[in-house]
Write an enzyme that holds these catalytic residues in place. Structure first.
Site, short mmCIF file in Angstrom:
data_model
loop_
_atom_site.label_atom_id
_atom_site.label_comp_id
_atom_site.label_asym_id
_atom_site.label_seq_id
_atom_site.Cartn_x
_atom_site.Cartn_y
_atom_site.Cartn_z
N GLY A 14 34.06 42.42 45.20
CA GLY A 14 33.06 41.88 46.13
C GLY A 14 31.82 41.40 45.40
O GLY A 14 31.39 42.02 44.43
N ARG A 75 39.89 38.55 44.04
CA ARG A 75 40.69 39.78 44.03
C ARG A 75 42.05 39.35 43.48
O ARG A 75 42.78 38.61 44.14
CB ARG A 75 40.77 40.37 45.44
N ASP A 106 34.73 49.87 41.56
CA ASP A 106 35.68 50.77 40.90
C ASP A 106 37.01 50.08 40.53
O ASP A 106 37.60 50.37 39.50
CB ASP A 106 35.90 52.06 41.68
N GLY A 107 37.47 49.14 41.39
CA GLY A 107 38.70 48.40 41.05
C GLY A 107 38.50 47.62 39.75
O GLY A 107 39.36 47.63 38.87
N THR A 128 27.75 46.36 43.49
CA THR A 128 28.29 46.38 44.85
C THR A 128 27.16 46.67 45.82
O THR A 128 26.32 47.53 45.53
CB THR A 128 29.43 47.41 45.05
N ASP A 130 27.36 48.20 48.45
CA ASP A 130 27.59 49.44 49.20
C ASP A 130 27.00 50.69 48.53
O ASP A 130 26.92 51.74 49.16
CB ASP A 130 29.10 49.67 49.39
N ASP A 132 28.43 52.60 46.46
CA ASP A 132 29.46 53.62 46.65
C ASP A 132 30.15 54.02 45.35
O ASP A 132 31.32 54.37 45.33
CB ASP A 132 30.48 53.16 47.69
N ARG A 174 31.45 49.67 53.94
CA ARG A 174 32.79 50.29 53.89
C ARG A 174 32.71 51.77 54.27
O ARG A 174 32.12 52.10 55.28
CB ARG A 174 33.42 50.08 52.51
P1 ADP Z 1 35.77 46.28 43.35
O1 ADP Z 1 35.73 46.07 41.89
O2 ADP Z 1 34.58 45.72 44.07
O3 ADP Z 1 36.11 47.72 43.71
P2 ADP Z 1 38.54 45.56 43.96
O4 ADP Z 1 38.99 46.94 44.24
O5 ADP Z 1 39.04 44.45 44.82
O6 ADP Z 1 36.95 45.40 43.95
O7 ADP Z 1 38.96 45.25 42.44
C1 ADP Z 1 38.63 44.02 41.83
C2 ADP Z 1 39.76 43.56 40.94
O8 ADP Z 1 39.95 44.50 39.88
C3 ADP Z 1 41.12 43.47 41.60
O9 ADP Z 1 41.29 42.27 42.31
C4 ADP Z 1 42.05 43.53 40.41
O10 ADP Z 1 42.12 42.28 39.75
C5 ADP Z 1 41.31 44.52 39.50
N1 ADP Z 1 41.87 45.88 39.73
C6 ADP Z 1 41.71 46.67 40.81
N2 ADP Z 1 42.40 47.83 40.70
C7 ADP Z 1 43.01 47.77 39.51
C8 ADP Z 1 43.89 48.65 38.77
N3 ADP Z 1 44.28 49.83 39.29
N4 ADP Z 1 44.31 48.25 37.57
C9 ADP Z 1 43.93 47.06 37.05
N5 ADP Z 1 43.13 46.19 37.67
C10 ADP Z 1 42.67 46.52 38.87
#
Ligand code: ADP
Length: 358
Positions: A14, A75, A106-107, A128, A130, A132, A174
């Site tokens: 995000g 994403r 965190d993703g 972010t 949020d 969070d 969220r």
């Molecule tokens: P945020 O970083 O805001 O939490 P997302 O959870 O959508 O957002 O994660 C962003 C991007 O990070 C994802 O689209 C993907 O490309 C990568 N990502 C997320 N989870 C994983 C994972 N377990 N392993 C590797 N890459 C990941």
């Protein structure tokens, strides 16, 4: 001092106001250290598709005050597959990118860990709206989103008071109620509904009824988007109807949604972005990686990404079997203490609202 020829910057997940300020700080600091810098367009998909641009001090000019992200975001599910990851690593090798600074949540940090484990040292910066991410007191974008939310609620206050109305406002966040709670406090709302604290609907309806009878005009209730009814509906809209029915006060519903993600970042976000961006480059130059740059008690610190991710699951009650196994007992105790501190902060703010929303 680690020798890097070239580092890549990406923004992922995000978007958040202040991402651009962080991109600028990372790029300028690295260039100042004699390191080449490239921008990876569209988060991890830019690594897979080789969508890469050189960054110079001038190409990051005039972005410090802009919301969104000049590197765009995405994403990218393919990045989570081994094949996608291999393409990303191949791109880093082909473009001689020695290290990555990844801005996101965190993703994004999970992705950064995967890159580090495959030989591309990576560092995360928490961005972010949020707020969070448990390991850091503060994430880039949180302050801007709260200020925009507060200004919009102020606008609703004017019209609510004029017409003796109530307005239920659903805000982003969220599963995290901080935007709702802190903007409710700052805008003088009569109540807030957040995922972390049980909510007494009857008490609020009774209080609004009493206050309306005794001459209060205008009521604001802020509801976090993460609060759902037992059958999965967003609670804010449902609550607006129940307040109208239960109090006789005309009640409107407003969903602020994505509008609060945009706009010029606040001073707080620009400063934090600059501090964290500079710290990310320093961290890499010191030969460290797989860390997320955090703000703890007003200081910028580095936290191991694995520690940050598990601390997060500890707080969010999302632990999987074995999650704590890789950590020393003192570290696990520290994570639990941090989770308690986060919960206590929310409860304290909630109590403050109860005392002041009369
Ligand atoms: P945020 O970083 O805001 O939490 P997302 O959870 O959508 O957002 O994660 C962003 C991007 O990070 C994802 O689209 C993907 O490309 C990568 N990502 C997320 N989870 C994983 C994972 N377990 N392993 C590797 N890459 C990941």
């Amino acid at each position: 001092m680690a020798k890097f020829r070239k580092i890549g910057i990406l923004t992922s997940g995000g978007d958040a106001p202040g991402m651009n300020a962080a991109v600028r700080a990372v790029a300028r600091k690295a260039l100042d250290e004699g390191v080449e810098v490239v921008g990876i367009i569209g988060g991890y998909s830019g690594l897979i598709n080789e969508n890469i641009i050189p960054l110079t001090p001038r190409s990051v000019s005039n972005i410090i005050s802009r919301g969104g992200t000049m590197l765009y975001t995405d994403r990218c599910l393919e990045f989570k597959t081994e094949e996608g990851m291999q393409k990303a690593i191949a791109t880093c090798r082909a473009h001689e990118i020695d290290a990555i600074v990844a801005l996101g949540g965190d993703g994004t940090f999970r992705g950064a860990t995967d890159l580090t484990n495959r030989g591309i040292p990576s560092v995360g910066i928490p961005c972010t709206i949020d707020n969070d991410i448990t390991a850091t007191d503060y994430t880039i974008g949180f302050d801007s989103a709260m200020n925009t939310t507060m200004h919009m609620i102020d606008c609703l206050r004017d019209t609510c008071v004029s017409h003796a109305r109530c307005n239920v406002v659903e805000v982003m966040g969220r599963d995290c109620g901080q935007i709702a709670l802190y903007t409710a406090l700052a805008s003088g709302a009569v109540g807030a509904v957040v995922p972390e604290v049980p909510f007494d609907e009857k008490e609020l309806i009774d209080r609004i009824s009493t206050l309306a009878r005794t001459g209060k005009r205008g009521f604001l209730v802020v509801v976090s988007e993460g609060v759902l009814t037992p059958d999965g509906q967003k609670y804010g809209e449902v609550l607006a109807k129940r307040i109208a029915d239960g109090t006789g006060v005309e009640t409107k519903f407003a969903r602020l949604a994505h509008v609060v993600r945009g706009g010029s970042p606040t001073l707080r976000d620009r400063l934090t972005a600059t501090k964290m961006g500079v710290a990310a480059v320093e961290t890499l130059m010191e030969g460290k990686s797989n860390v997320v740059i955090c703000e703890v008690d007003g200081k910028i610190v580095e936290t191991d990404i694995n520690y940050a991710l598990i601390a997060d699951r500890t707080y969010k009650n999302k632990l999987k079997p074995g999650d704590h196994d890789a950590f020393a007992p003192e570290q696990v105790a520290e994570m639990r203490a941090l989770a308690e501190r986060r919960r206590a902060e929310i409860v304290e703010a909630y109590d403050m609202l109860a005392h002041t929303s009369k």
